[in-house]
Design a protein around this motif. Structure first.
Motif, PDB file in Angstrom:
ATOM      1  N   UNK A   1       1.469  -2.193 -32.212  1.00 41.03           N
ATOM      2  CA  UNK A   1       2.958  -1.963 -31.994  1.00 41.03           C
ATOM      3  C   UNK A   1       3.481  -2.645 -30.486  1.00 41.03           C
ATOM      4  N   UNK A   2       2.622  -2.548 -29.641  1.00 43.89           N
ATOM      5  CA  UNK A   2       2.825  -3.178 -28.480  1.00 43.89           C
ATOM      6  C   UNK A   2       2.926  -4.858 -28.356  1.00 43.89           C
ATOM      7  N   UNK A   3       1.986  -5.112 -29.210  1.00 45.42           N
ATOM      8  CA  UNK A   3       1.896  -6.587 -29.238  1.00 45.42           C
ATOM      9  C   UNK A   3       3.099  -7.451 -29.877  1.00 45.42           C
ATOM     10  N   UNK A   4       3.404  -6.675 -31.240  1.00 41.89           N
ATOM     11  CA  UNK A   4       4.204  -7.118 -31.855  1.00 41.89           C
ATOM     12  C   UNK A   4       5.664  -7.094 -31.327  1.00 41.89           C
ATOM     13  N   UNK A   5       5.939  -5.933 -30.459  1.00 43.73           N
ATOM     14  CA  UNK A   5       7.241  -6.042 -29.682  1.00 43.73           C
ATOM     15  C   UNK A   5       7.283  -7.044 -28.641  1.00 43.73           C
ATOM     16  N   UNK A   6       6.018  -7.515 -28.055  1.00 45.48           N
ATOM     17  CA  UNK A   6       5.840  -8.906 -27.270  1.00 45.48           C
ATOM     18  C   UNK A   6       6.212 -10.022 -27.980  1.00 45.48           C
ATOM     19  N   UNK A   7       5.575  -9.912 -28.970  1.00 45.76           N
ATOM     20  CA  UNK A   7       5.837 -11.320 -29.725  1.00 45.76           C
ATOM     21  C   UNK A   7       7.431 -11.457 -30.242  1.00 45.76           C
ATOM     22  N   UNK A   8       7.854 -10.156 -30.686  1.00 47.35           N
ATOM     23  CA  UNK A   8       9.668 -10.339 -30.870  1.00 47.35           C
ATOM     24  C   UNK A   8      10.316 -10.837 -29.700  1.00 47.35           C
ATOM     25  N   UNK A   9       9.786 -10.254 -28.424  1.00 45.06           N
ATOM     26  CA  UNK A   9      10.593 -10.838 -27.221  1.00 45.06           C
ATOM     27  C   UNK A   9      10.440 -12.213 -26.865  1.00 45.06           C
ATOM     28  N   UNK A  10       9.271 -12.640 -27.329  1.00 41.01           N
ATOM     29  CA  UNK A  10       9.041 -14.202 -27.117  1.00 41.01           C
ATOM     30  C   UNK A  10       9.974 -14.894 -28.020  1.00 41.01           C
ATOM     31  N   UNK A  11      10.092 -14.372 -29.287  1.00 39.37           N
ATOM     32  CA  UNK A  11      10.638 -15.256 -30.428  1.00 39.37           C
ATOM     33  C   UNK A  11      12.377 -15.234 -30.031  1.00 39.37           C
ATOM     34  N   UNK A  12      12.731 -13.959 -29.378  1.00 40.82           N
ATOM     35  CA  UNK A  12      14.261 -13.778 -29.213  1.00 40.82           C
ATOM     36  C   UNK A  12      14.534 -14.661 -28.092  1.00 40.82           C
ATOM     37  N   UNK A  13      13.592 -14.900 -27.195  1.00 39.35           N
ATOM     38  CA  UNK A  13      13.978 -15.708 -25.888  1.00 39.35           C
ATOM     39  C   UNK A  13      13.822 -17.226 -26.232  1.00 39.35           C
ATOM     40  N   UNK A  14      13.451 -17.656 -27.442  1.00 34.50           N
ATOM     41  CA  UNK A  14      13.038 -18.785 -27.848  1.00 34.50           C
ATOM     42  C   UNK A  14      11.890 -19.315 -27.197  1.00 34.50           C
ATOM     43  N   UNK A  15      10.750 -18.750 -26.730  1.00 31.71           N
ATOM     44  CA  UNK A  15       9.726 -19.244 -25.865  1.00 31.71           C
ATOM     45  C   UNK A  15       8.880 -20.150 -26.724  1.00 31.71           C
ATOM     46  N   UNK A  16       8.659 -21.197 -25.879  1.00 27.36           N
ATOM     47  CA  UNK A  16       7.342 -22.096 -26.628  1.00 27.36           C
ATOM     48  C   UNK A  16       5.991 -21.652 -26.244  1.00 27.36           C
ATOM     49  N   UNK A  17       5.701 -20.242 -26.027  1.00 27.49           N
ATOM     50  CA  UNK A  17       4.532 -19.909 -25.757  1.00 27.49           C
ATOM     51  C   UNK A  17       3.682 -19.512 -26.920  1.00 27.49           C
ATOM     52  N   UNK A  18       4.417 -19.300 -28.103  1.00 22.48           N
ATOM     53  CA  UNK A  18       3.788 -19.111 -29.383  1.00 22.48           C
ATOM     54  C   UNK A  18       3.296 -20.618 -29.863  1.00 22.48           C
ATOM     55  N   UNK A  19       1.840 -20.508 -30.187  1.00 22.91           N
ATOM     56  CA  UNK A  19       1.499 -21.828 -30.527  1.00 22.91           C
ATOM     57  C   UNK A  19       1.746 -22.029 -32.141  1.00 22.91           C
ATOM     58  N   UNK A  20       1.568 -23.130 -32.887  1.00 23.81           N
ATOM     59  CA  UNK A  20       1.673 -23.354 -34.003  1.00 23.81           C
ATOM     60  C   UNK A  20       0.341 -24.028 -34.746  1.00 23.81           C
ATOM     61  N   UNK A  21      -0.114 -23.286 -35.702  1.00 19.53           N
ATOM     62  CA  UNK A  21      -0.994 -23.693 -36.651  1.00 19.53           C
ATOM     63  C   UNK A  21      -0.536 -24.392 -37.935  1.00 19.53           C
ATOM     64  N   UNK A  22      -0.520 -25.620 -38.078  1.00 21.95           N
ATOM     65  CA  UNK A  22       0.272 -26.087 -39.257  1.00 21.95           C
ATOM     66  C   UNK A  22      -0.759 -26.061 -40.492  1.00 21.95           C
ATOM     67  N   UNK A  23      -0.255 -26.338 -41.691  1.00 19.72           N
ATOM     68  CA  UNK A  23      -1.154 -26.382 -43.021  1.00 19.72           C
ATOM     69  C   UNK A  23      -2.045 -27.434 -42.971  1.00 19.72           C
ATOM     70  N   UNK A  24      -1.494 -28.688 -42.248  1.00 14.94           N
ATOM     71  CA  UNK A  24      -2.741 -29.661 -42.053  1.00 14.94           C
ATOM     72  C   UNK A  24      -3.785 -29.683 -41.278  1.00 14.94           C
ATOM     73  N   UNK A  25      -4.035 -28.504 -40.366  1.00 18.99           N
ATOM     74  CA  UNK A  25      -4.995 -28.384 -39.585  1.00 18.99           C
ATOM     75  C   UNK A  25      -6.057 -27.800 -40.128  1.00 18.99           C
ATOM     76  N   UNK A  26      -6.377 -27.741 -41.405  1.00 19.68           N
ATOM     77  CA  UNK A  26      -7.407 -27.006 -42.356  1.00 19.68           C
ATOM     78  C   UNK A  26      -8.576 -28.171 -42.026  1.00 19.68           C
ATOM     79  N   UNK A  27      -9.606 -27.207 -42.204  1.00 19.64           N
ATOM     80  CA  UNK A  27     -11.087 -27.870 -41.885  1.00 19.64           C
ATOM     81  C   UNK A  27     -11.448 -28.212 -43.309  1.00 19.64           C
TER      82      UNK A  27
END
Length: 187
Positions: A161-187
């Motif tokens: 729950x604490x982790x999800x709360x932190x994620x929501x704060x990052x999302x709301x602030x528009x932070x670029x700290x959340x990295x993206x894993x795109x569909x084309x990065x498959x092995x």
């Protein structure tokens, strides 16, 4: 003249096939997911903070701990998924996953204020360093598959729950700290 052109085309074709085969052989053989599912490898290369295990989560679901030079596999549904790891801090990756594909996320340590901090990074099969790190961890053969039984006695509800709360704060602030894993990065 036609004969020379033919040999030039033949040599170029053979060279490109050889280079392509070499590139494909650098990508390790990974398990495949069940039909319609996605398989994620969480790998932890390196020995920095080798005594500290990091906790791994899929959204609010606790997947277990990962130690130095080991890996954990986890099967999930395709689509947009949030994965994260916790230590002194929390680090996140938002993934857009395709069915029947395998992806890899590296969990690494970096120096923190009181203990090691965790860093989450999606790996790419096109990055030689990523492939080298993946091969190193898989070569250690210290892997395990996620099962519900493996975490049944570990209550991580409050941490999730604490982790999800932190994620929501990052999302709301528009932070670029959340990295993206795109569909084309498959092995």
């Amino acid at each position: 003249m036609k004969r020379i052109n033919f040999f030039i085309v033949l040599i170029v074709s053979l060279l490109s096939l050889t280079i392509s085969a070499q590139n494909e052989s650098n990508v390790p053989l990974l398990k495949k997911p069940s039909e319609g599912k996605v398989l994620i490898y969480f790998v932890r290369p390196g020995a920095l903070a080798f005594l500290i295990d990091f906790k791994i989560f899929h959204q609010d679901k606790y997947l277990g701990k990962i130690s130095s030079n080991s890996y954990l596999t986890y099967e999930c549904e395709p689509g947009e998924q949030l994965f994260w790891a916790a230590s002194e801090n929390r680090d996140f990756v938002l993934a857009n996953l395709e069915a029947n594909k395998t992806y890899v996320v590296a969990i690494s340590a970096q120096m923190g204020a009181f203990s090691a901090q965790v860093n989450v990074k999606p790996l790419s099969p096109k990055d030689e360093k990523d492939v080298k790190n993946l091969n190193f961890v898989l070569g250690k053969n210290k892997g395990r598959d996620f099962t519900e039984e493996s975490v049944q006695f570990e209550d991580q509800y409050e941490s999730a729950q604490a982790g999800l709360k932190k994620y929501e704060k990052l999302k709301e602030s528009g932070s670029d700290k959340v990295l993206k894993l795109t569909a084309d990065m498959n092995f």
